[in-house]
Design an enzyme around this catalytic site. Structure first.
Site, PDB file in Angstrom:
ATOM      1  CG  ASP A 172      -0.230  -0.075   2.512  1.00  0.00           C
ATOM      2  OD1 ASP A 172       0.963  -0.041   2.853  1.00  0.00           O
ATOM      3  OD2 ASP A 172      -1.205   0.005   3.609  1.00  0.00           O
ATOM      4  CE  LYS A 178       3.497  -5.416   4.086  1.00  0.00           C
ATOM      5  NZ  LYS A 178       2.915  -4.339   4.746  1.00  0.00           N
ATOM      6  CD  GLU A 203       8.114   0.527   7.410  1.00  0.00           C
ATOM      7  OE1 GLU A 203       7.138  -0.196   7.042  1.00  0.00           O
ATOM      8  OE2 GLU A 203       7.954   1.690   7.031  1.00  0.00           O
TER       9      GLU A 203
HETATM   10  O1  KIV Z   1       3.457  -0.887   1.494  1.00  0.00           O
HETATM   11  C1  KIV Z   1       4.792  -1.450   1.527  1.00  0.00           C
HETATM   12  O2  KIV Z   1       5.431  -1.166   0.676  1.00  0.00           O
HETATM   13  C2  KIV Z   1       5.217  -2.208   2.978  1.00  0.00           C
HETATM   14  C3  KIV Z   1       6.814  -2.132   2.806  1.00  0.00           C
HETATM   15  C4  KIV Z   1       7.362  -0.957   3.177  1.00  0.00           C
HETATM   16  C5  KIV Z   1       7.230  -3.382   3.936  1.00  0.00           C
HETATM   17  O3  KIV Z   1       4.539  -2.407   3.656  1.00  0.00           O
END
Ligand code: KIV
Length: 276
Positions: free
Chosen positions: A55, A124, A193
């Site tokens: 996202d 995720k 993160e």
């Molecule tokens: O949305 C994304 O790109 C992420 C990464 C930074 C892990 O969650």
């Protein structure tokens, strides 16, 4: 870009168990974001194991200040493009803000759409213990889940901005417990993160599933970056991102050369024209 032909044998798709095996063998896992077909094909052919349709597209692609405006439809559309352009990488679709938090059933409904409509191989989601039951339902119904702890951009307003998380004994213990809860619920990997490197190393040590770091030091089992930060496209570059190219400068030079040649009449020539 090369077109895959029927003569080219398809490489074996990376599966979630391969990531766990990589951790057991001590092999580092590479992950990049991807949002479209051409870049996904390049990263896939370069051997990147995991492509995340993150996202982060909210900031990186659409120019929003945060990831919050990203919709399920946005992620579905970009995931379809990425899945269609890859043959080897495991493609993970991010569940955007507002699409999973309310209940395990909420998360399940969105997760099903990511696999059924976009062809994602996994999803995720952000958060710790409070989403463990969401992770349990998803994984028990055939939807592999990658967790995301530390700085979780969807909670930027609650966290008070982009800040390193897990500093201090209490915060470190909470983060470790969150990681164990996600693993216990069935998560196949966990993104860490903006976490202090020693804490990321400790969490990596206690988990059986791989950690994927972003701003979390060198001891995670793998690393992820937003591809524009890695390739030098765009104006914002976080401290933890290393720039491996200056794609912005290359594109700018190409656009300037094109503009000059169109204005001067140097392009197109006979070579670029149909003469009969
Ligand atoms: O949305 C994304 O790109 C992420 C990464 C930074 C892990 O969650």
């Amino acid at each position: 870009m090369s077109e895959p032909t029927s003569a080219t044998p398809a490489p074996k798709r990376v599966r979630v168990h391969h990531l766990r095996e990589a951790k057991e063998r001590g092999e580092r896992i590479t992950m990049l974001t991807a949002y479209d077909a051409p870049t996904a094909q390049i990263f896939d052919e370069a051997g990147t194991e995991v492509l995340l349709v993150g996202d982060s597209m909210g900031n990186a692609l659409y120019g929003h200040a945060t990831t919050l405006p990203v919709t399920v439809e946005d992620v579905l559309r970009h995931t379809q493009a990425v899945v269609g352009a890859t043959r080897r990488a495991l493609v993970v679709a991010d569940l955007p803000f507002g699409s999973y938090e309310a209940s395990p059933a909420h998360a399940h409904a969105t997760g099903v759409r990511m696999l059924k409509e976009a062809g994602a191989h996994a999803v995720k989601l952000e958060g710790g213990r409070h989403v463990a039951e969401h992770v349990r339902l998803l994984t028990s119904t055939g939807i592999p889940v990658m967790g995301h702890l530390g700085f979780t951009p969807q909670s930027e307003n609650a966290l008070g901005g982009k800040r390193v998380q897990g500093r201090g004994q209490d915060a470190a213990e909470r983060l470790t417990e969150d990681a164990l809860a996600l693993q216990e619920a069935g998560a196949f990997a966990i993104v860490l993160e903006m976490v202090p490197a020693p804490l990321a190393a400790q969490v990596t040590e206690v988990l059986a599933v791989p950690t994927i770091g972003i701003g979390a030091g060198p001891d995670c089992d793998g690393q992820v970056l937003v591809w524009m930060d890695m390739a030098g496209l765009g104006t914002w570059s976080p401290r933890f991102a290393k720039k491996y190219a200056d794609v912005g400068a290359v594109l700018s030079a190409a656009a300037r050369a094109y503009n000059d040649e169109v204005r001067s009449g140097a392009f197109p020539t006979a070579e670029h024209s149909f003469t009969d």
